[in-house]
Design a protein around this motif. Sequence first.
Motif, PDB file in Angstrom:
ATOM      1  N   VAL A   1     -65.709 -53.680  28.035  1.00 12.47           N
ATOM      2  CA  VAL A   1     -66.476 -54.892  28.285  1.00 12.47           C
ATOM      3  C   VAL A   1     -67.879 -54.492  28.710  1.00 12.47           C
ATOM      4  O   VAL A   1     -68.049 -53.645  29.583  1.00 12.47           O
ATOM      5  CB  VAL A   1     -65.833 -55.758  29.399  1.00 12.47           C
ATOM      6  CG1 VAL A   1     -66.634 -57.031  29.603  1.00 12.47           C
ATOM      7  CG2 VAL A   1     -64.394 -56.072  29.062  1.00 12.47           C
ATOM      8  N   HIS A   2     -68.860 -55.077  28.060  1.00 18.61           N
ATOM      9  CA  HIS A   2     -70.256 -54.841  28.437  1.00 18.61           C
ATOM     10  C   HIS A   2     -70.864 -56.134  28.928  1.00 18.61           C
ATOM     11  O   HIS A   2     -70.575 -57.210  28.394  1.00 18.61           O
ATOM     12  CB  HIS A   2     -71.072 -54.368  27.227  1.00 18.61           C
ATOM     13  CG  HIS A   2     -70.742 -52.972  26.799  1.00 18.61           C
ATOM     14  ND1 HIS A   2     -69.674 -52.686  25.979  1.00 18.61           N
ATOM     15  CD2 HIS A   2     -71.322 -51.777  27.067  1.00 18.61           C
ATOM     16  CE1 HIS A   2     -69.613 -51.377  25.772  1.00 18.61           C
ATOM     17  NE2 HIS A   2     -70.590 -50.788  26.419  1.00 18.61           N
ATOM     18  N   LEU A   3     -71.718 -56.050  29.978  1.00 21.01           N
ATOM     19  CA  LEU A   3     -72.469 -57.219  30.438  1.00 21.01           C
ATOM     20  C   LEU A   3     -73.952 -56.868  30.435  1.00 21.01           C
ATOM     21  O   LEU A   3     -74.322 -55.736  30.743  1.00 21.01           O
ATOM     22  CB  LEU A   3     -72.045 -57.625  31.851  1.00 21.01           C
ATOM     23  CG  LEU A   3     -70.669 -58.261  31.994  1.00 21.01           C
ATOM     24  CD1 LEU A   3     -70.407 -58.590  33.458  1.00 21.01           C
ATOM     25  CD2 LEU A   3     -70.565 -59.530  31.157  1.00 21.01           C
ATOM     26  N   VAL A   4     -74.773 -57.860  30.103  1.00 22.54           N
ATOM     27  CA  VAL A   4     -76.214 -57.611  30.103  1.00 22.54           C
ATOM     28  C   VAL A   4     -76.747 -57.768  31.521  1.00 22.54           C
ATOM     29  O   VAL A   4     -76.568 -58.812  32.140  1.00 22.54           O
ATOM     30  CB  VAL A   4     -76.935 -58.617  29.178  1.00 22.54           C
ATOM     31  CG1 VAL A   4     -78.431 -58.425  29.279  1.00 22.54           C
ATOM     32  CG2 VAL A   4     -76.468 -58.446  27.749  1.00 22.54           C
ATOM     33  N   GLU A   5     -77.353 -56.722  32.038  1.00 25.75           N
ATOM     34  CA  GLU A   5     -77.946 -56.792  33.381  1.00 25.75           C
ATOM     35  C   GLU A   5     -79.337 -56.201  33.314  1.00 25.75           C
ATOM     36  O   GLU A   5     -79.498 -55.040  32.933  1.00 25.75           O
ATOM     37  CB  GLU A   5     -77.090 -55.993  34.375  1.00 25.75           C
ATOM     38  CG  GLU A   5     -76.281 -56.882  35.295  1.00 25.75           C
ATOM     39  CD  GLU A   5     -75.257 -56.081  36.084  1.00 25.75           C
ATOM     40  OE1 GLU A   5     -75.676 -55.155  36.786  1.00 25.75           O
ATOM     41  OE2 GLU A   5     -74.055 -56.386  35.953  1.00 25.75           O
ATOM     42  N   ASP A   6     -80.330 -57.011  33.708  1.00 23.10           N
ATOM     43  CA  ASP A   6     -81.725 -56.564  33.653  1.00 23.10           C
ATOM     44  C   ASP A   6     -82.079 -56.040  32.268  1.00 23.10           C
ATOM     45  O   ASP A   6     -82.702 -54.994  32.128  1.00 23.10           O
ATOM     46  CB  ASP A   6     -82.005 -55.443  34.673  1.00 23.10           C
ATOM     47  CG  ASP A   6     -81.644 -55.867  36.069  1.00 23.10           C
ATOM     48  OD1 ASP A   6     -81.089 -55.043  36.808  1.00 23.10           O
ATOM     49  OD2 ASP A   6     -81.902 -57.048  36.413  1.00 23.10           O
ATOM     50  N   GLY A   7     -81.647 -56.770  31.251  1.00 21.11           N
ATOM     51  CA  GLY A   7     -81.998 -56.388  29.893  1.00 21.11           C
ATOM     52  C   GLY A   7     -81.245 -55.187  29.357  1.00 21.11           C
ATOM     53  O   GLY A   7     -81.437 -54.786  28.208  1.00 21.11           O
ATOM     54  N   GLN A   8     -80.381 -54.574  30.171  1.00 21.76           N
ATOM     55  CA  GLN A   8     -79.619 -53.418  29.696  1.00 21.76           C
ATOM     56  C   GLN A   8     -78.157 -53.797  29.537  1.00 21.76           C
ATOM     57  O   GLN A   8     -77.647 -54.644  30.257  1.00 21.76           O
ATOM     58  CB  GLN A   8     -79.699 -52.278  30.729  1.00 21.76           C
ATOM     59  CG  GLN A   8     -81.089 -51.737  30.949  1.00 21.76           C
ATOM     60  CD  GLN A   8     -81.472 -50.793  29.830  1.00 21.76           C
ATOM     61  OE1 GLN A   8     -81.577 -51.189  28.663  1.00 21.76           O
ATOM     62  NE2 GLN A   8     -81.675 -49.541  30.170  1.00 21.76           N
TER      63      GLN A   8
END
Lengths: 120, 557
Positions: free
Chosen positions: B189-196
Amino acid sequence: MKRVLVVDDDLDILEALRFMLEDAGFVVETTPKNGSIVDKKIKDHPPDIILLDVLLSGHDGRHICKKLKSGKNTKDIPIIMISAHPDAKKTSFDAGADDFLGKPFDIGVLLEKIKKNLRP
Amino acid sequence: MKKLPTQSNQDPSSPINSEVNDFRIFMEKIISWASIIESSEDAIITKTLDGIITSWNKGAEKIFGFSASEAIGKSITIIIPKDLQKEEVAIIKKLKRGIQIEHSESVRLRKDGNKINVSLSISPIKDSGGAIIGAAKIVRDITHYKQMEQNLKFLSEASKILSSSLDYQTTLNSVAQLAVPDIADWCAVHLVEDGQAKQVALTHKDPQKIKWAMQINKQYPQDMDAKTGVPNVLKTAKSELYPQIPDEMIVAAAKDKNHLKLIRNIGLKSAMIVPIIINNKCIGAITFVTTETMRKYNPSDLKIAEELATRAGLAINNARIYKETQRAIAMRDDFISIASHELKTPVTSLKVYTQVLKQHSQKNSQSLVAPYLDRMDAQVDKLTKLISDLLNISRFQTGKLEFEESFFDINQLINEVVDNIQASSPDSKLILQVKKVGKIYGDKDRVGQVLVNLLSNAIKYSPKVNKIIIRLLQESNKINISVQDFGIGIDKKHHEQIFERFYQVDNPQEKTYPGLGIGLYISKEIALRHGGNLRVKSSRGKGSTFTLILPKKRGKK
């Protein structure tokens, strides 16, 4: 004539209390809550009783109370703490205060508490 | 099979013709049965009682991968996984007793070693004498059906996990763990945090493999501009489905020869990546990959994955909204706390000056000024009460109102409160009819607060008659404190609502009684918190009696 030291950061309140207490026959000293100034005032003109404001968020009022109550020359001076915040009552007594009064107060009630707590 | 010639001569009734006819009809039946067997998608197999395969249809060839010539003559155990050999023994036993086996679910083996989920129906074959000589087996490949069942079960379990807590970092991890190995061999699972793109979960049933994969990721971080895979899904918010990951994709993703070798080692077979979308914005992605199980993802698998991503999105959104709401409430409460403190400061000075002037005017019997100063002092008190109410509401709502319970003398408290109020309302006639009760257990300040509230209300709502009676008596283990006034009273229809927050009885023709309307609400809450209650007896124009009921002693919680 008994001497009262009023410690509060609000100049308007200091002025109002000076007005009221002098009218009631006390000698009044006032000072903001600066530890060193408070110490100096006490040294220069030892008060018979201290009215000390508590600010709930900062700890300076109670800190000053604790310090005075543990100081050799100051532990016997009665301290009445006053505060606009009702929750300050318990912590004031925990800090060693002799009495507590909520703001805004009835001047009659304040005068009674002063009379009650003054050493004979 | 070729069609047989119909008859040698034209006469249907001749004996040789009818035999030929019967034979023809019989053969046509056999041919049509044979074509049914051959065209069936299910595997139809016959075997002897020793388990030797005697026939093997096209369906069996397709499902098991063995051709008819490879299977016939071999033991049926070639399609039975080692750990299920006992099953075959049990089946033969049942068959010998003539029992038919219907729709029994099990697992069988393909030629390539892959396991498949099957549904078996086996019936005994009898000879002309009725003796059981073998078995006919119909095997249906239910792998797809089983996978769908598993998909739905996974979705249901995952939903439960997602809605179980607001800590979505943990729940997403749990969901990823749930996915292996039933749905996938790898789940991320990936989440977008601060554009990353931050990887918040990576699972595989073997923790060593997870460590190893993370090392590869560290060595060769993901290219955020990649045209396929997670970076692309995050950018386009569109799912990607690879029933079979093409080797060109792997080659394109590899950064160097070593990386290519490492990726090939993982043995990627099939993958699907679905976007997590909140408010039309892609905030993350869930990736499912198969390696060892060799499962191939299909569009219906993708649908389930997309549904899961939707629910994950909802869970994350809920958590964020809750956090923001909590923060807003905390800010509001801080503001109210500071504001009421600030407001009390000038009011303090105001009251001091007003009262000093009042004292002076009383001494000098300047009757001109005295009544006005009285009114000014009363207004300052009203202002003070409004500010306190403001602070109390917010603290009460957030549960910050602390209770400090101890034994205290209720008679003493009543006397104190009545004395104070009598002093500040000299026109009111407060009459005490109290029995001696002595010590009760509770929060002295809060109970005092209730008494002050009831008395203030009694005075406030009695513009014409100033008599107020305060009673105290004990009834078994309860004490009743009642405050009775002879003022405007309260119509029965309002009796329930007056204890609600902000409720004020609306009387347009009568005087307005300013206030925030929370006194009775807080008083009742205090009564309830003590294990007691607050009741009213009143009717319009006939005054009101409010009774505070408190338990005398309370068992400590």
